[in-house]
Write an enzyme that holds these catalytic residues in place. Structure first.
Site, PDB file in Angstrom:
ATOM      1  N   GLU A 153       0.925  -1.291  -0.369  1.00  0.00           N
ATOM      2  CA  GLU A 153       0.008  -0.229  -0.072  1.00  0.00           C
ATOM      3  C   GLU A 153       1.158   1.298   0.019  1.00  0.00           C
ATOM      4  O   GLU A 153       1.502   1.617   1.076  1.00  0.00           O
ATOM      5  CB  GLU A 153      -1.238   0.237   1.463  1.00  0.00           C
ATOM      6  N   CYS A 204      -2.323   9.028   1.853  1.00  0.00           N
ATOM      7  CA  CYS A 204      -1.748   8.326   0.079  1.00  0.00           C
ATOM      8  C   CYS A 204      -2.899   9.244  -0.171  1.00  0.00           C
ATOM      9  O   CYS A 204      -3.152   9.574  -1.103  1.00  0.00           O
ATOM     10  CB  CYS A 204      -1.893   7.066   0.928  1.00  0.00           C
TER      11      CYS A 204
HETATM   12  N1  LIG Z   1      -1.489   3.528   0.147  1.00  0.00           N
HETATM   13  C1  LIG Z   1      -1.085   3.788   1.675  1.00  0.00           C
HETATM   14  O1  LIG Z   1      -2.718   2.769   1.651  1.00  0.00           O
HETATM   15  C2  LIG Z   1      -1.059   4.262   2.215  1.00  0.00           C
HETATM   16  C3  LIG Z   1      -1.475   4.474   3.759  1.00  0.00           C
HETATM   17  C4  LIG Z   1       0.040   5.250   4.155  1.00  0.00           C
HETATM   18  C5  LIG Z   1       0.033   5.841   4.118  1.00  0.00           C
HETATM   19  N2  LIG Z   1       1.408   5.650   2.641  1.00  0.00           N
HETATM   20  C6  LIG Z   1       2.217   6.351   2.548  1.00  0.00           C
HETATM   21  O2  LIG Z   1       3.574   6.188   3.167  1.00  0.00           O
HETATM   22  C7  LIG Z   1       3.621   7.464   2.990  1.00  0.00           C
HETATM   23  C8  LIG Z   1       4.040   8.265   4.405  1.00  0.00           C
HETATM   24  O3  LIG Z   1       4.691   7.438   5.584  1.00  0.00           O
HETATM   25  P1  LIG Z   1       6.369   7.426   6.077  1.00  0.00           P
HETATM   26  O4  LIG Z   1       7.182   8.598   5.512  1.00  0.00           O
HETATM   27  O5  LIG Z   1       6.252   6.120   7.614  1.00  0.00           O
HETATM   28  O6  LIG Z   1       6.943   5.536   5.042  1.00  0.00           O
HETATM   29  P2  LIG Z   1       8.336   5.307   4.444  1.00  0.00           P
HETATM   30  O7  LIG Z   1       8.367   4.780   3.568  1.00  0.00           O
HETATM   31  O8  LIG Z   1       9.198   6.399   5.026  1.00  0.00           O
HETATM   32  O9  LIG Z   1       7.963   4.566   6.051  1.00  0.00           O
HETATM   33  C9  LIG Z   1       7.046   3.760   6.438  1.00  0.00           C
HETATM   34  C10 LIG Z   1       7.890   2.774   7.493  1.00  0.00           C
HETATM   35  O10 LIG Z   1       8.718   2.032   6.771  1.00  0.00           O
HETATM   36  C11 LIG Z   1       9.695   1.880   7.860  1.00  0.00           C
HETATM   37  N3  LIG Z   1      11.300   2.000   6.908  1.00  0.00           N
HETATM   38  C12 LIG Z   1      11.550   3.236   6.114  1.00  0.00           C
HETATM   39  N4  LIG Z   1      13.118   2.456   5.683  1.00  0.00           N
HETATM   40  C13 LIG Z   1      13.066   1.239   5.672  1.00  0.00           C
HETATM   41  C14 LIG Z   1      13.845  -0.158   5.870  1.00  0.00           C
HETATM   42  N5  LIG Z   1      14.570   0.432   4.803  1.00  0.00           N
HETATM   43  N6  LIG Z   1      13.452  -0.916   6.027  1.00  0.00           N
HETATM   44  C15 LIG Z   1      12.298  -1.357   6.897  1.00  0.00           C
HETATM   45  N7  LIG Z   1      11.745  -0.772   7.227  1.00  0.00           N
HETATM   46  C16 LIG Z   1      11.871   1.142   6.969  1.00  0.00           C
HETATM   47  C17 LIG Z   1       9.658   2.878   8.502  1.00  0.00           C
HETATM   48  O11 LIG Z   1       9.941   3.125   9.565  1.00  0.00           O
HETATM   49  C18 LIG Z   1       7.965   3.293   8.472  1.00  0.00           C
HETATM   50  O12 LIG Z   1       7.664   2.173   9.441  1.00  0.00           O
HETATM   51  C19 LIG Z   1       3.420   8.214   1.931  1.00  0.00           C
HETATM   52  O13 LIG Z   1       4.163   8.368   0.500  1.00  0.00           O
HETATM   53  C20 LIG Z   1       2.232   7.480   1.331  1.00  0.00           C
HETATM   54  O14 LIG Z   1       1.764   7.838   1.108  1.00  0.00           O
HETATM   55  C21 LIG Z   1       0.603   4.824   1.503  1.00  0.00           C
HETATM   56  O1  LIG Z   2      -3.251   7.106   4.152  1.00  0.00           O
HETATM   57  C1  LIG Z   2      -3.838   6.550   4.343  1.00  0.00           C
HETATM   58  C2  LIG Z   2      -4.685   6.085   4.194  1.00  0.00           C
HETATM   59  O2  LIG Z   2      -5.218   4.815   3.635  1.00  0.00           O
HETATM   60  C3  LIG Z   2      -6.347   7.396   4.185  1.00  0.00           C
HETATM   61  S1  LIG Z   2      -7.609   6.535   4.808  1.00  0.00           S
HETATM   62  O3  LIG Z   2      -7.839   7.132   6.086  1.00  0.00           O
HETATM   63  O4  LIG Z   2      -8.062   4.927   4.546  1.00  0.00           O
HETATM   64  O5  LIG Z   2      -8.332   7.099   4.085  1.00  0.00           O
END
Ligand SMILES: NC(=O)c1ccc[n+]([C@@H]2O[C@H](COP(=O)([O-])OP(=O)(O)OC[C@H]3O[C@@H](n4cnc5c(N)ncnc54)[C@H](O)[C@@H]3O)[C@@H](O)[C@H]2O)c1
Ligand SMILES: O=C[C@H](O)CS(=O)(=O)O
Length: 490
Positions: free
Chosen positions: A260, A294
Site C-alpha cells: 500500500e 496517501c
Molecule cells: N497506500 C496506502 O494505504 C498508504 C497509507 C498511508 C501512507 N502511505 C504512504 O506512506 C508514505 C508516508 O509514510 P512514511 O513517511 O512513514 O513512509 P516510509 O516509507 O518512509 O516509512 C514507512 C515505514 O517503513 C519503515 N522503513 C523506512 N525505511 C525502511 C527500510 N529500509 N527497511 C524497513 N523499513 C523501513 C519506516 O520506519 C516506517 O515504519 C507516503 O508515501 C504515503 O503515500 C500509503
Molecule cells: O493515508 C492513508 C490512509 O489509508 C488514508 S485513509 O484514512 O484510509 O483514507
C-alpha cells in the site's frame, strides 16, 4: 508518567514504552525519543527492540499460530470484537496519544480510532465466512474440493500518518483469517501501536498472536521481517521507494506480499459539477491530516470555463482553515510530522514557482512554529512540474486548468501512481466514461472521502497491490488448497 509527557490520560496504562512480544512488555534503557510535532517536546522515551527479540517474536508467533488457526472462527471473532470494544471504550485516550505523537486534530484522531475499530468489527465477521468450493469433477469416482487456510505468520511495517488505522487494517484481517501478526510501526509514532497492543492484551488475545516491535533501526528490523523463513506474508504501507526495497527483500523467500504505497490523486471538476459540493470535497480530500494522507488530492484539475468561479469559492474556504495544535478544538490543520516534511514541500514549491507556477494563497510556514505549513493554493501549474508529479504530503493544492474530457483524463493518468482519484460531474454518461478511463485503484465520484472498511482499499501501478478491507481483504491472508478426493467409484 514519562518525562515531558504533555498530555493527560484517564488510563495511564495505555502509555507503553517498549515492545510487546508474546504477551510480554520489553522496556529498557536503550531508548529513543517520541516527539510532539506541534511543539517539538519529547512526549515519551521508548525502548529500542533488539534483533534477538525480533527473531524470538517470529518463533513465538509461529508456535502461537498452531492453536490460533485451529480455534473456531467464531471464537477468534469474539476476541477481535472484545478488542474493538476496548478500542472504542478508550477512544479519548487513544486519540490523545495519537494527536500527541502525530499532530492531527483531536477530532480526526478520534475518527481514526473509530476507523481502526471498524476494521476489527468488519473482519471479526468476515472471518466466519471463509468459504470453500466443491467443483464437478467430470467423473463419478472423484470429487474436487477447495478449502482456504491461513498463510501463517504475517509481518507488517506501517507508516506514521495513520498510526492506528494502518495497523488495524492489516491485523484485523490477519487475525480473523487465523494468522499471527507482527508489526513494526513508524519510529515517529510508536505509542498508538503500543496502546493497541495493551488493549489486545486486555481483550485476552492469546500471547504471540499480536506483537508490536518498536525501534529506530527500521532497516535491520525490516531485514529480519522480510527475509525470515518462518514469516509467510509481508504487508507494507508506506512510500513507494521503501516498498520497492522491501518487496525485493521479501522475494528472497517468495513471501506473499501486499504493498500500500504512495499516491498522486487527481481531483477533477467538470463544468457540469455542483461547484459548492466540489469545493467541500476538495477541502476534505486535500487538507485532511494537513494533506498527509496517501489518498489526499494532489492535483486539482478545473474546467477552464468554471476555473475562476471555483477558485474564488475554494480560496475563501481555504482561508477559513485554522492552523495550530491538534489539541486546540478550533484547529482544522495541524503540523507536518517533522522538519524534513517542511523542507520537502518548500523545495517542491520553489522548483515549481521557478518553472512558472504561482502562489495564490499561503506558501510558507506559519509563525506558530517550524512544522506548521500554511494551507496553500498554487495556480498556473503544469502537469509536468514537480508539485504535480511528486506526492505533496502537505496542505498544498496544485491547480491545473483543462478544456476537454479527453485532455484531463490523459493529464490525470500521467503519473506513475494509481491509488485514488476524484471527479465531480452530474452527467451519468461522463461518470461512467471517466470512471472507466482513470487508471487508479479507487475513485471518488462527487465524494472527497472514500475510505471504508467495507470497500477494497488499494492501488495499481506504483501505488502497489493487494486490497485491504471489504470481502476481498481476507484473500491476502489465505492459501487456496485443492483436494482431489478419489476412489469413489460406486
Ligand atoms: N497506500 C496506502 O494505504 C498508504 C497509507 C498511508 C501512507 N502511505 C504512504 O506512506 C508514505 C508516508 O509514510 P512514511 O513517511 O512513514 O513512509 P516510509 O516509507 O518512509 O516509512 C514507512 C515505514 O517503513 C519503515 N522503513 C523506512 N525505511 C525502511 C527500510 N529500509 N527497511 C524497513 N523499513 C523501513 C519506516 O520506519 C516506517 O515504519 C507516503 O508515501 C504515503 O503515500 C500509503
Ligand atoms: O493515508 C492513508 C490512509 O489509508 C488514508 S485513509 O484514512 O484510509 O483514507
Amino acid at each position: 508518567m514519562p518525562p515531558n509527557a504533555s498530555f493527560k490520560l484517564s488510563d495511564n496504562q495505555l502509555l507503553k514504552l517498549g515492545s510487546y512480544s508474546h504477551g510480554q512488555w520489553h522496556e529498557g534503557n536503550d531508548c529513543f525519543d517520541v516527539m510532539n510535532p506541534a511543539n517539538h517536546q519529547v512526549i515519551a522515551q521508548v525502548a529500542n527492540c533488539h534483533l534477538a527479540l525480533v527473531e524470538q517474536t517470529v518463533l513465538n508467533a509461529k508456535t502461537a499460530g498452531k492453536d490460533w488457526q485451529q480455534m473456531p472462527a467464531n471464537e477468534r471473532a469474539s476476541f477481535i470484537k472484545r478488542w474493538q470494544s476496548l478500542m472504542l471504550e478508550h477512544i479519548d485516550d487513544l486519540a490523545t496519544i495519537l494527536t500527541a505523537e502525530q499532530g492531527k486534530p483531536l477530532a480526526e484522531a478520534k475518527g481514526e480510532i473509530a476507523y481502526s475499530a471498524s476494521y476489527l468489527e468488519w473482519f471479526a465477521e468476515e472471518g466466519k465466512r471463509i468459504y470453500g468450493d466443491t467443483i464437478p469433477a467430470g467423473s463419478n469416482d472423484k470429487r474436487i474440493i477447495v478449502i482456504k487456510q491461513p498463510v501463517g505468520v504475517v509481518a507488517a511495517i506501517t507508516p506514521w500518518n495513520f498510526p492506528s488505522a494502518m495497523i488495524a487494517r492489516k491485523a484485523a484481517a490477519a487475525l480473523a483469517a487465523g494468522c499471527t501478526f507482527i508489526v513494526k510501526p513508524s519510529e515517529l509514532t510508536p505509542l498508538s501501536a503500543l496502546a493497541m497492543a495493551e488493549l489486545a492484551d486486555r481483550a485476552g488475545i492469546p500471547k504471540g498472536v499480536f506483537n508490536v516491535l518498536v525501534g529506530t533501526d527500521a532497516k535491520a528490523i525490516g531485514k529480519v521481517l522480510t527475509e525470515h523463513n518462518d514469516i509467510a506474508k509481508f504487508s507494507f504501507t508506506g512510500s513507494t521507494g521503501v516498498g520497492k526495497l522491501l518487496a525485493q527483500q521479501s522475494a528472497l523467500t517468495v513471501k506473499r506480499i501486499s504493498m500500500e504505497l504512495g499516491g498522486n490523486a487527481p481531483f477533477i471538476v467538470f463544468d457540469d459539477a455542483d461547484i459548492d459540493a466540489a469545493v467541500e470535497g476538495a477541502i476534505t480530500s486535500k487538507y485532511r491530516n494537513a494533506g498527509q494522507t496517501c489518498v489526499c488530492t494532489n492535483r486539482i484539475f478545473i474546467d477552464n470555463k468554471i476555473k475562476e468561479r471555483f477558485l474564488d469559492k475554494f480560496s475563501e474556504r481555504v482561508s477559513q482553515l485554522v492552523i495550530g495544535s491538534g489539541f486546540d478544538k478550533e484547529v482544522s490543520v495541524g503540523p507536518l510530522i517533522n522538519q524534513q516534511a517542511v523542507t520537502k514541500i518548500e523545495s517542491l514549491i520553489q522548483q515549481s514557482v521557478e518553472q512558472g507556477a504561482q502562489l495564490r494563497l499561503g506558501g510558507q510556514c506559519s509563525e506558530l512554529g517550524s512544522n506548521f505549513f500554511l494551507p496553500t493554493i498554487m495556480t498556473n501549474v503544469r502537469n509536468d512540474m514537480p508539485i504535480a508529479q511528486q506526492e505533496i504530503f502537505a496542505p498544498v493544492s496544485a491547480v491545473i486548468g483543462f478544456d476537454s474530457e479527453d485532455e484531463v483524463i490523459a493529464l490525470a493518468n500521467q503519473t506513475e501512481y494509481g491509488l485514488a482519484a476524484y471527479f465531480y460531474s452530474r452527467d451519468i454518461g461522463r461518470v461512467w466514461r471517466v470512471s472507466e478511463c482513470l487508471e487508479f485503484g479507487m475513485i471518488g465520484i462527487n465524494e472527497g472521502i472514500i475510505s471504508n472498511a467495507a470497500a477494497p482499499f488499494g492501488g495499481i501501478k506504483q501505488s502497489g497491490y493487494g486490497r485491504e478491507g471489504s470481502k476481498y481483504g481476507l484473500d491476502d491472508y489465505l492459501h487456496i488448497k485443492y483436494l482431489c478426493l478419489g476412489g469413489l467409484s460406486c
